[in-house]
Design a protein around this motif. Structure first.
Motif, PDB file in Angstrom:
ATOM      1  N   VAL A   8       2.632  -1.708  -7.072  1.00 29.64           N
ATOM      2  CA  VAL A   8       2.669  -3.118  -7.438  1.00 29.64           C
ATOM      3  C   VAL A   8       2.680  -3.179  -8.967  1.00 29.64           C
ATOM      4  O   VAL A   8       1.810  -2.601  -9.607  1.00 29.64           O
ATOM      5  CB  VAL A   8       1.440  -3.875  -6.879  1.00 29.64           C
ATOM      6  CG1 VAL A   8       1.477  -5.340  -7.275  1.00 29.64           C
ATOM      7  CG2 VAL A   8       1.356  -3.716  -5.370  1.00 29.64           C
ATOM      8  N   ILE A   9       3.657  -3.847  -9.509  1.00 29.84           N
ATOM      9  CA  ILE A   9       3.890  -3.968 -10.956  1.00 29.84           C
ATOM     10  C   ILE A   9       3.647  -2.654 -11.715  1.00 29.84           C
ATOM     11  O   ILE A   9       2.854  -2.591 -12.640  1.00 29.84           O
ATOM     12  CB  ILE A   9       3.107  -5.141 -11.602  1.00 29.84           C
ATOM     13  CG1 ILE A   9       1.599  -5.048 -11.335  1.00 29.84           C
ATOM     14  CG2 ILE A   9       3.678  -6.479 -11.222  1.00 29.84           C
ATOM     15  CD1 ILE A   9       0.743  -6.041 -12.109  1.00 29.84           C
ATOM     16  N   PRO A  10       4.364  -1.593 -11.327  1.00 32.81           N
ATOM     17  CA  PRO A  10       4.175  -0.323 -12.051  1.00 32.81           C
ATOM     18  C   PRO A  10       4.744  -0.436 -13.467  1.00 32.81           C
ATOM     19  O   PRO A  10       5.786  -1.048 -13.663  1.00 32.81           O
ATOM     20  CB  PRO A  10       4.970   0.677 -11.217  1.00 32.81           C
ATOM     21  CG  PRO A  10       6.021  -0.136 -10.553  1.00 32.81           C
ATOM     22  CD  PRO A  10       5.391  -1.484 -10.294  1.00 32.81           C
ATOM     23  N   PRO A  11       4.064   0.136 -14.439  1.00 28.11           N
ATOM     24  CA  PRO A  11       4.552   0.081 -15.821  1.00 28.11           C
ATOM     25  C   PRO A  11       5.639   1.140 -16.059  1.00 28.11           C
ATOM     26  O   PRO A  11       5.393   2.180 -16.657  1.00 28.11           O
ATOM     27  CB  PRO A  11       3.304   0.346 -16.656  1.00 28.11           C
ATOM     28  CG  PRO A  11       2.449   1.194 -15.769  1.00 28.11           C
ATOM     29  CD  PRO A  11       2.748   0.749 -14.356  1.00 28.11           C
ATOM     30  N   VAL A  12       6.824   0.869 -15.554  1.00 25.01           N
ATOM     31  CA  VAL A  12       7.930   1.813 -15.659  1.00 25.01           C
ATOM     32  C   VAL A  12       8.903   1.298 -16.711  1.00 25.01           C
ATOM     33  O   VAL A  12       9.522   0.255 -16.533  1.00 25.01           O
ATOM     34  CB  VAL A  12       8.652   1.964 -14.299  1.00 25.01           C
ATOM     35  CG1 VAL A  12       9.855   2.871 -14.434  1.00 25.01           C
ATOM     36  CG2 VAL A  12       7.698   2.466 -13.252  1.00 25.01           C
ATOM     37  N   ASP A  13       9.017   2.033 -17.798  1.00 25.14           N
ATOM     38  CA  ASP A  13       9.989   1.628 -18.814  1.00 25.14           C
ATOM     39  C   ASP A  13      11.160   2.595 -18.913  1.00 25.14           C
ATOM     40  O   ASP A  13      12.166   2.277 -19.482  1.00 25.14           O
ATOM     41  CB  ASP A  13       9.331   1.419 -20.182  1.00 25.14           C
ATOM     42  CG  ASP A  13       8.262   2.435 -20.520  1.00 25.14           C
ATOM     43  OD1 ASP A  13       7.705   3.028 -19.603  1.00 25.14           O
ATOM     44  OD2 ASP A  13       7.978   2.617 -21.708  1.00 25.14           O
ATOM     45  N   GLU A  61      -1.216  12.426   7.838  1.00 26.51           N
ATOM     46  CA  GLU A  61       0.172  12.103   7.511  1.00 26.51           C
ATOM     47  C   GLU A  61       0.386  10.598   7.349  1.00 26.51           C
ATOM     48  O   GLU A  61       1.447  10.167   6.923  1.00 26.51           O
ATOM     49  CB  GLU A  61       1.138  12.687   8.547  1.00 26.51           C
ATOM     50  CG  GLU A  61       0.922  12.207   9.967  1.00 26.51           C
ATOM     51  CD  GLU A  61      -0.144  12.978  10.744  1.00 26.51           C
ATOM     52  OE1 GLU A  61      -0.316  12.659  11.926  1.00 26.51           O
ATOM     53  OE2 GLU A  61      -0.814  13.869  10.175  1.00 26.51           O
ATOM     54  N   GLU A  62      -0.635   9.801   7.675  1.00 27.89           N
ATOM     55  CA  GLU A  62      -0.542   8.351   7.545  1.00 27.89           C
ATOM     56  C   GLU A  62      -1.332   7.809   6.355  1.00 27.89           C
ATOM     57  O   GLU A  62      -1.502   6.597   6.230  1.00 27.89           O
ATOM     58  CB  GLU A  62      -1.010   7.669   8.838  1.00 27.89           C
ATOM     59  CG  GLU A  62      -0.106   7.919  10.018  1.00 27.89           C
ATOM     60  CD  GLU A  62       1.288   7.337   9.817  1.00 27.89           C
ATOM     61  OE1 GLU A  62       1.417   6.219   9.299  1.00 27.89           O
ATOM     62  OE2 GLU A  62       2.261   8.040  10.173  1.00 27.89           O
ATOM     63  N   ILE A  63      -1.824   8.664   5.476  1.00 27.20           N
ATOM     64  CA  ILE A  63      -2.548   8.188   4.296  1.00 27.20           C
ATOM     65  C   ILE A  63      -1.553   7.494   3.366  1.00 27.20           C
ATOM     66  O   ILE A  63      -0.491   8.035   3.073  1.00 27.20           O
ATOM     67  CB  ILE A  63      -3.249   9.348   3.552  1.00 27.20           C
ATOM     68  CG1 ILE A  63      -4.335   9.965   4.431  1.00 27.20           C
ATOM     69  CG2 ILE A  63      -3.839   8.852   2.225  1.00 27.20           C
ATOM     70  CD1 ILE A  63      -4.990  11.207   3.841  1.00 27.20           C
ATOM     71  N   ILE A  64      -1.918   6.301   2.929  1.00 25.45           N
ATOM     72  CA  ILE A  64      -1.082   5.546   1.985  1.00 25.45           C
ATOM     73  C   ILE A  64      -1.836   5.426   0.668  1.00 25.45           C
ATOM     74  O   ILE A  64      -3.011   5.063   0.646  1.00 25.45           O
ATOM     75  CB  ILE A  64      -0.751   4.143   2.522  1.00 25.45           C
ATOM     76  CG1 ILE A  64       0.106   4.252   3.779  1.00 25.45           C
ATOM     77  CG2 ILE A  64      -0.047   3.303   1.449  1.00 25.45           C
ATOM     78  CD1 ILE A  64       0.423   2.922   4.431  1.00 25.45           C
ATOM     79  N   ILE A  65      -1.152   5.766  -0.418  1.00 28.76           N
ATOM     80  CA  ILE A  65      -1.685   5.584  -1.762  1.00 28.76           C
ATOM     81  C   ILE A  65      -1.029   4.336  -2.327  1.00 28.76           C
ATOM     82  O   ILE A  65       0.196   4.267  -2.436  1.00 28.76           O
ATOM     83  CB  ILE A  65      -1.383   6.789  -2.675  1.00 28.76           C
ATOM     84  CG1 ILE A  65      -1.910   8.100  -2.072  1.00 28.76           C
ATOM     85  CG2 ILE A  65      -1.938   6.549  -4.082  1.00 28.76           C
ATOM     86  CD1 ILE A  65      -3.406   8.193  -1.959  1.00 28.76           C
ATOM     87  N   ALA A  66      -1.816   3.334  -2.672  1.00 27.90           N
ATOM     88  CA  ALA A  66      -1.296   2.103  -3.258  1.00 27.90           C
ATOM     89  C   ALA A  66      -1.966   1.903  -4.608  1.00 27.90           C
ATOM     90  O   ALA A  66      -3.114   2.289  -4.804  1.00 27.90           O
ATOM     91  CB  ALA A  66      -1.583   0.914  -2.345  1.00 27.90           C
ATOM     92  N   GLY A  67      -1.235   1.311  -5.525  1.00 33.30           N
ATOM     93  CA  GLY A  67      -1.818   1.053  -6.831  1.00 33.30           C
ATOM     94  C   GLY A  67      -1.098  -0.066  -7.531  1.00 33.30           C
ATOM     95  O   GLY A  67       0.060  -0.364  -7.233  1.00 33.30           O
ATOM     96  N   ALA A  68      -1.796  -0.678  -8.457  1.00 33.01           N
ATOM     97  CA  ALA A  68      -1.218  -1.746  -9.261  1.00 33.01           C
ATOM     98  C   ALA A  68      -1.290  -1.357 -10.736  1.00 33.01           C
ATOM     99  O   ALA A  68      -2.293  -0.805 -11.191  1.00 33.01           O
ATOM    100  CB  ALA A  68      -1.959  -3.066  -9.038  1.00 33.01           C
TER     101      ALA A  68
END
Length: 152
Positions: A128-133, A95-102
């Motif tokens: 971090v800086i997700p490409p969300v448009d 339950e403490e797994i963190i998914i991080a991505g740039a």
């Protein structure tokens, strides 16, 4: 090199690691054109907080020692395979797994691993800086996931 790509990974353990103890896992997904060696340098600070750090590298070649996440279904299997391998070797606090991505890794991590649902039911993520448009695409996914306990 493109004809025989293999998914790679780097795994780092916290100081005083004891295989008999349970640990949280921090998964860091590189940006398009990244690799494990350079990307891991940005995340090693989590080791001081007691996390095992997993830095998967896509098997899709983007350039010389550069990789990307274009085929998301294939890379989802690769990343989940790395996570399952860590889970088999170590006792994880799931339950403490963190998914991080740039950048591209942020999109892949959020959409396919956290919001898309997996057998591990990830609930924590860092982008971090997700490409969300277009936020309208994410709103229903985020609302549904928030009801399940997903946190950013």
């Amino acid at each position: 090199m493109q004809k025989s790509p293999k998914p790679e990974k780097l795994v780092f353990h916290p100081d005083n690691f004891d295989n008999k103890k349970r640990y949280p896992l921090f998964v860091a997904l590189h940006w398009k054109g990244g690799n494990t060696e350079e990307f891991s340098t940005h995340w090693k600070h989590v080791l001081k907080r007691g996390y095992i750090l997993l830095v998967p590298q896509s098997s899709q070649l983007f350039g010389t020692k550069r990789y990307c996440w274009y085929d998301w279904e294939k890379w989802k299997k690769e990343v989940l395979g790395h996570i399952m391998e860590i889970k088999e070797k170590h006792s994880l606090v799931e339950e403490e797994i963190i998914i991080a991505g740039a950048s591209q890794g942020a999109s892949f991590g959020l959409i396919d691993l956290v919001l898309g649902g997996t057998s591990l039911n990830f609930r924590k993520f860092i982008l971090v800086i997700p490409p969300v448009d277009d936020l309208s695409f994410y709103v229903p996914l985020l609302e549904s996931s928030a009801r399940k306990g997903v946190k950013s």
